[in-house]
Design a protein around this motif. Structure first.
Motif, PDB file in Angstrom:
ATOM      1  N   SER A  85      -7.055   3.285   4.027  1.00 16.60           N
ATOM      2  CA  SER A  85      -6.024   2.844   4.969  1.00 16.60           C
ATOM      3  C   SER A  85      -4.980   1.958   4.319  1.00 16.60           C
ATOM      4  CB  SER A  85      -6.682   2.103   6.134  1.00 16.60           C
ATOM      5  OG  SER A  85      -7.557   2.947   6.836  1.00 16.60           O
ATOM      6  N   TRP A  86      -5.380   1.172   3.329  1.00 17.32           N
ATOM      7  CA  TRP A  86      -4.428   0.279   2.667  1.00 17.32           C
ATOM      8  C   TRP A  86      -3.321   1.066   1.996  1.00 17.32           C
ATOM      9  CZ3 TRP A  86      -4.621  -4.877   3.416  1.00 17.32           C
ATOM     10  CH2 TRP A  86      -5.809  -5.397   3.940  1.00 17.32           C
ATOM     11  N   ALA A  87      -3.655   2.210   1.414  1.00 22.15           N
ATOM     12  CA  ALA A  87      -2.644   3.024   0.736  1.00 22.15           C
ATOM     13  C   ALA A  87      -1.882   3.911   1.711  1.00 22.15           C
ATOM     14  CB  ALA A  87      -3.308   3.880  -0.337  1.00 22.15           C
ATOM     15  N   VAL A  88      -2.552   4.380   2.765  1.00 23.48           N
ATOM     16  CA  VAL A  88      -1.890   5.244   3.745  1.00 23.48           C
ATOM     17  C   VAL A  88      -0.701   4.528   4.381  1.00 23.48           C
ATOM     18  CG1 VAL A  88      -2.179   6.391   5.975  1.00 23.48           C
ATOM     19  CG2 VAL A  88      -3.930   6.651   4.218  1.00 23.48           C
ATOM     20  N   ALA A  89      -0.820   3.223   4.571  1.00 24.91           N
ATOM     21  CA  ALA A  89       0.265   2.455   5.199  1.00 24.91           C
ATOM     22  C   ALA A  89       1.573   2.585   4.434  1.00 24.91           C
ATOM     23  CB  ALA A  89      -0.133   0.988   5.309  1.00 24.91           C
ATOM     24  N   MET A 231       7.859  -7.800   1.022  1.00 27.20           N
ATOM     25  CA  MET A 231       9.241  -7.356   0.825  1.00 27.20           C
ATOM     26  C   MET A 231      10.233  -8.401   1.332  1.00 27.20           C
ATOM     27  SD  MET A 231       9.279  -4.337  -0.667  1.00 27.20           S
ATOM     28  CE  MET A 231      10.785  -3.502  -0.207  1.00 27.20           C
ATOM     29  N   GLU A 232       9.874  -9.111   2.400  1.00 30.70           N
ATOM     30  CA  GLU A 232      10.732 -10.180   2.909  1.00 30.70           C
ATOM     31  C   GLU A 232      10.810 -11.327   1.900  1.00 30.70           C
ATOM     32  OE1 GLU A 232      13.320 -11.702   5.633  1.00 30.70           O
ATOM     33  OE2 GLU A 232      12.205  -9.840   5.976  1.00 30.70           O
ATOM     34  N   TRP A 233       9.706 -11.584   1.244  1.00 21.77           N
ATOM     35  CA  TRP A 233       9.652 -12.651   0.233  1.00 21.77           C
ATOM     36  C   TRP A 233      10.422 -12.259  -1.026  1.00 21.77           C
ATOM     37  CZ3 TRP A 233       6.204 -12.556  -4.274  1.00 21.77           C
ATOM     38  CH2 TRP A 233       6.274 -13.742  -5.035  1.00 21.77           C
ATOM     39  N   ASP A 234      10.179 -10.999  -1.478  1.00 25.72           N
ATOM     40  CA  ASP A 234      10.870 -10.493  -2.667  1.00 25.72           C
ATOM     41  C   ASP A 234      10.926  -8.970  -2.562  1.00 25.72           C
ATOM     42  OD1 ASP A 234      11.793  -9.699  -5.149  1.00 25.72           O
ATOM     43  OD2 ASP A 234      10.564 -11.120  -6.271  1.00 25.72           O
ATOM     44  N   ALA A 235      12.122  -8.426  -2.453  1.00 23.26           N
ATOM     45  CA  ALA A 235      12.289  -6.977  -2.262  1.00 23.26           C
ATOM     46  C   ALA A 235      11.743  -6.173  -3.431  1.00 23.26           C
ATOM     47  CB  ALA A 235      13.765  -6.644  -2.046  1.00 23.26           C
ATOM     48  N   ARG A 236      11.481  -6.815  -4.567  1.00 22.70           N
ATOM     49  CA  ARG A 236      10.954  -6.092  -5.734  1.00 22.70           C
ATOM     50  C   ARG A 236       9.426  -6.089  -5.781  1.00 22.70           C
ATOM     51  NH1 ARG A 236      13.990  -9.683 -10.057  1.00 22.70           N
ATOM     52  NH2 ARG A 236      13.102 -11.190  -8.587  1.00 22.70           N
ATOM     53  N   SER A 237       8.784  -6.684  -4.794  1.00 24.50           N
ATOM     54  CA  SER A 237       7.329  -6.835  -4.840  1.00 24.50           C
ATOM     55  C   SER A 237       6.577  -5.510  -4.788  1.00 24.50           C
ATOM     56  CB  SER A 237       6.860  -7.736  -3.697  1.00 24.50           C
ATOM     57  OG  SER A 237       7.203  -7.179  -2.448  1.00 24.50           O
ATOM     58  N   TYR A 238       7.253  -4.448  -4.301  1.00 18.87           N
ATOM     59  CA  TYR A 238       6.550  -3.161  -4.207  1.00 18.87           C
ATOM     60  C   TYR A 238       6.181  -2.621  -5.584  1.00 18.87           C
ATOM     61  CZ  TYR A 238      10.861  -0.649  -5.509  1.00 18.87           C
ATOM     62  OH  TYR A 238      11.964  -0.184  -6.170  1.00 18.87           O
ATOM     63  N   HIS A 239       6.846  -3.108  -6.647  1.00 16.37           N
ATOM     64  CA  HIS A 239       6.514  -2.652  -8.002  1.00 16.37           C
ATOM     65  C   HIS A 239       5.063  -2.972  -8.361  1.00 16.37           C
ATOM     66  CE1 HIS A 239      10.568  -1.438  -8.980  1.00 16.37           C
ATOM     67  NE2 HIS A 239      11.053  -2.633  -8.662  1.00 16.37           N
ATOM     68  N   ALA A 240       4.555  -4.074  -7.860  1.00 21.99           N
ATOM     69  CA  ALA A 240       3.161  -4.452  -8.129  1.00 21.99           C
ATOM     70  C   ALA A 240       2.236  -4.066  -6.981  1.00 21.99           C
ATOM     71  CB  ALA A 240       3.074  -5.958  -8.368  1.00 21.99           C
ATOM     72  N   LEU A 241       2.781  -4.060  -5.773  1.00 23.08           N
ATOM     73  CA  LEU A 241       1.944  -3.872  -4.593  1.00 23.08           C
ATOM     74  C   LEU A 241       1.438  -2.431  -4.443  1.00 23.08           C
ATOM     75  CD1 LEU A 241       0.861  -5.476  -2.210  1.00 23.08           C
ATOM     76  CD2 LEU A 241       2.888  -4.821  -0.910  1.00 23.08           C
ATOM     77  N   THR A 242       2.301  -1.462  -4.665  1.00 24.15           N
ATOM     78  CA  THR A 242       1.878  -0.074  -4.428  1.00 24.15           C
ATOM     79  C   THR A 242       0.763   0.398  -5.375  1.00 24.15           C
ATOM     80  OG1 THR A 242       3.809   0.693  -5.711  1.00 24.15           O
ATOM     81  CG2 THR A 242       4.014   0.646  -3.323  1.00 24.15           C
ATOM     82  N   PRO A 243       0.801   0.067  -6.670  1.00 29.58           N
ATOM     83  CA  PRO A 243      -0.338   0.461  -7.521  1.00 29.58           C
ATOM     84  C   PRO A 243      -1.642  -0.220  -7.098  1.00 29.58           C
ATOM     85  CG  PRO A 243       1.562  -0.094  -8.871  1.00 29.58           C
ATOM     86  CD  PRO A 243       1.874  -0.536  -7.470  1.00 29.58           C
ATOM     87  N   LEU A 244      -1.544  -1.476  -6.648  1.00 31.18           N
ATOM     88  CA  LEU A 244      -2.745  -2.205  -6.214  1.00 31.18           C
ATOM     89  C   LEU A 244      -3.366  -1.523  -4.987  1.00 31.18           C
ATOM     90  CD1 LEU A 244      -4.621  -4.644  -6.434  1.00 31.18           C
ATOM     91  CD2 LEU A 244      -2.997  -5.928  -5.020  1.00 31.18           C
ATOM     92  N   LEU A 245      -2.531  -1.153  -4.027  1.00 30.78           N
ATOM     93  CA  LEU A 245      -3.033  -0.482  -2.824  1.00 30.78           C
ATOM     94  C   LEU A 245      -3.616   0.888  -3.162  1.00 30.78           C
ATOM     95  CD1 LEU A 245      -0.187  -1.398  -0.299  1.00 30.78           C
ATOM     96  CD2 LEU A 245      -2.442  -2.458  -0.522  1.00 30.78           C
ATOM     97  N   ALA A 246      -3.009   1.587  -4.108  1.00 28.40           N
ATOM     98  CA  ALA A 246      -3.541   2.888  -4.531  1.00 28.40           C
ATOM     99  C   ALA A 246      -4.912   2.724  -5.188  1.00 28.40           C
ATOM    100  CB  ALA A 246      -2.567   3.561  -5.495  1.00 28.40           C
ATOM    101  N   LEU A 247      -5.090   1.652  -5.933  1.00 28.95           N
ATOM    102  CA  LEU A 247      -6.382   1.392  -6.578  1.00 28.95           C
ATOM    103  C   LEU A 247      -7.469   1.152  -5.538  1.00 28.95           C
ATOM    104  CD1 LEU A 247      -7.840   1.004  -9.285  1.00 28.95           C
ATOM    105  CD2 LEU A 247      -7.242  -1.429  -9.161  1.00 28.95           C
ATOM    106  N   VAL A 248      -7.147   0.384  -4.499  1.00 32.63           N
ATOM    107  CA  VAL A 248      -8.103   0.173  -3.407  1.00 32.63           C
ATOM    108  C   VAL A 248      -8.435   1.514  -2.741  1.00 32.63           C
ATOM    109  CG1 VAL A 248      -8.471  -0.937  -1.173  1.00 32.63           C
ATOM    110  CG2 VAL A 248      -7.321  -2.191  -3.007  1.00 32.63           C
ATOM    111  N   GLY A 249      -7.426   2.364  -2.575  1.00 30.51           N
ATOM    112  CA  GLY A 249      -7.648   3.665  -1.979  1.00 30.51           C
ATOM    113  C   GLY A 249      -8.612   4.534  -2.770  1.00 30.51           C
ATOM    114  N   MET A 250      -8.633   4.378  -4.092  1.00 29.10           N
ATOM    115  CA  MET A 250      -9.549   5.177  -4.920  1.00 29.10           C
ATOM    116  C   MET A 250     -11.007   4.879  -4.589  1.00 29.10           C
ATOM    117  SD  MET A 250      -8.013   7.374  -6.751  1.00 29.10           S
ATOM    118  CE  MET A 250      -9.422   7.812  -7.787  1.00 29.10           C
TER     119      MET A 250
END
Length: 498
Positions: A85-89, A231-250
């Motif tokens: 679910s973390w990655a599906v979001a 993203m509200e804090w830093d619009a560039r945060s998805y660079h680190a966030l999306t791989p982390l969520l994908a790892l949890v999804g694995m």
């Protein structure tokens, strides 16, 4: 078509057999509510059954009450839903739409930006249009390995979002990645219903899959909110966030791989022995054969098309209005995504108990009016620019989605023989894709035209969505009465596991 004559409680119109009447007199319709008393379908009369929302709303993480033969698979799927679910979001249109509207503002033209929002909002539904590809490819093959391969493909695409730049090219790559990832997830959703049909008894299926839906919705909601805050804090945060969520999804993929489908060899043999004309096909003629061969299912799909058109028109327009009319930034994720999904689990028990007892047509005849109410409130909120009504509409949308999530995943099983459940689901999700392709773009086109001709009046597009939804709700009632008259009753089909 399976006979419903063996069902001890049948529903003709909204009337019941002698046994059904006796049970309802004893328990009342309150059994269908999360706070209702009375004996549950599983026979659990423990005190926690009488506490509001306890069974599948706030405590879905226990395997208590799950039939023993289904318990190991349920535990694996529960853990899988929690992690995936973390990655599906990241691929949810209600989340990505807000990101697109805010992160790429000023990078491309306003019109291109709005239609990009419409595209990502439609992606989850549009992806279903090729569902027959997955059904065909998985036909006669082990289901769990096929599903896990699709899950891994989706997670790779989610992780790849970290590489997307904030530019016109980046916007196109983002939209493409979201669409392709939803294509993969559409296969997961399509084939998962076959696993559910084999592993969970008919009379418990809605309750158990409701728990799984609860877990997914809660963590998709939290993940979406986390993405919005980052993203509200830093619009560039998805660079680190999306791989982390994908790892949890694995981790979720690993747990799903441990699921064992009951009587899987028999199911595969039945699929392999199916006549050529009965096999899932890319050819639209195969879909037409299913619809022409089952008039009840065809009518159900028509009403579903009308209901879904209204619902899907609403999402991208709301995303645009959150920014342009209400001045919201990334916090728009809260209204468009998090509040509905947090509300959803609280009302899954109510809808699950109803779906466990009545045929899907009667369920939709009742449930569809919750969508009518939700869209109506959004219409008034948008016209009056009333923020509190907007939050109320988000809660009502969550209540409607609670029943919609169950009906969408399980409804076709009230029509389909076990060996053809994937084929029926394929028709269902393909038609979902068709309306997903049409509705958001149509809604956005009407919005753009109205804003150009009558500035500030684009919100009236919600009235068009409301009209479609009302037609669908009325259609389900008419269909239910017609099917009951033709069959002498419209009961819940039995499909024992074993």
């Amino acid at each position: 078509m399976r006979s419903c004559s063996s069902v001890p409680r049948t529903y003709s119109g909204m009337g019941e057999s002698v046994e059904g009447s006796r049970l309802n007199r004893a328990a009342g319709w309150g059994r269908l509510l999360p706070w209702g008393r009375g004996k549950a379908a599983m026979g659990d009369e423990s005190p926690r059954r009488f506490i509001p929302f306890m069974d599948t709303g706030l405590m879905p993480f226990s395997s208590r009450g799950v039939p023993s033969m289904s318990r190991p698979n349920y535990r694996h799927e529960l853990a899988s839903s929690l992690c995936l679910s973390w990655a599906v979001a990241v691929t949810e249109g209600t989340v990505v739409g807000v990101i697109v509207k805010n992160a790429f503002e000023g990078v491309v033209s306003e019109m291109m930006l709005n239609f990009a929002v419409a595209t990502v909002a439609a992606a989850p539904s549009v992806a279903n249009i090729i569902s027959f590809a997955w059904v065909r490819l998985a036909h006669g093959r082990p289901k769990v390995p096929f599903i896990t391969s699709l899950q891994i493909s989706m997670l790779v695409l989610v992780a790849g979002l970290a590489l997307i730049p904030r530019s016109s090219l980046g916007l196109h790559l983002l939209v493409l990645s979201v669409v392709v990832s939803r294509v993969c997830y559409a296969g997961v959703q399509t084939l998962r219903s076959t696993v559910w049909a084999s592993n969970y008894p008919t009379r418990e299926r809605a309750r158990l899959t409701g728990r799984l839906t609860t877990v997914q919705s809660e963590f998709v909601a939290v993940s979406g909110l986390l993405i919005g805050l980052c993203m509200e804090w830093d619009a560039r945060s998805y660079h680190a966030l999306t791989p982390l969520l994908a790892l949890v999804g694995m981790l979720g993929v690993w747990r799903f791989s441990k699921i064992r489908v009951r009587q899987h060899r028999r199911l595969i043999a039945l699929e392999q022995q199916a006549e050529l004309l009965d096999r899932p096909s890319f050819n639209p003629a195969a879909m037409m054969r299913v619809l022409t061969g089952d008039r009840g299912f065809a009518g159900f799909m028509l009403c579903q098309m009308l209901l879904g058109m209204g619902n899907l028109m609403m999402s991208p327009i709301l995303t645009v209005l959150l920014k342009d009319r209400f001045g919201m930034g990334y916090e728009g994720v809260l209204v468009n995504h998090t509040i509905p999904l947090i509300t959803l689990p609280l009302f899954i028990p109510m809808w699950a108990r109803l779906l466990d007892r009545v045929h899907i047509v009667w369920f939709r005849a009742i449930h569809s009016w919750s969508f009518v109410l939700a869209i109506g409130v959004h219409l008034v909120a948008a016209l009056e620019a009333d923020l509190w009504l907007l939050y109320a509409g988000a809660v009502l949308k969550g209540i409607a989605f609670a029943g919609g999530a169950l009906a969408w995943s399980l409804g076709h099983l009230d029509f389909a023989p076990a060996e053809r459940s994937s084929q029926y689901m394929g028709v269902h999700v393909t038609l979902t894709g068709v309306r997903g392709l049409l509705a958001p773009v149509l809604g956005m086109q009407i919005y753009v035209m109205m804003e150009a001709s009558y500035p500030g009046r684009g919100s009236w597009v919600f009235a068009v969505a409301l009209g479609f939804t009302v037609l669908g709700a009325v259609g389900f009632g008419v269909l239910g009465q017609a099917m009951s008259n033709r069959r002498g009753g419209l009961g819940k089909p039995e499909g024992p596991v074993g």
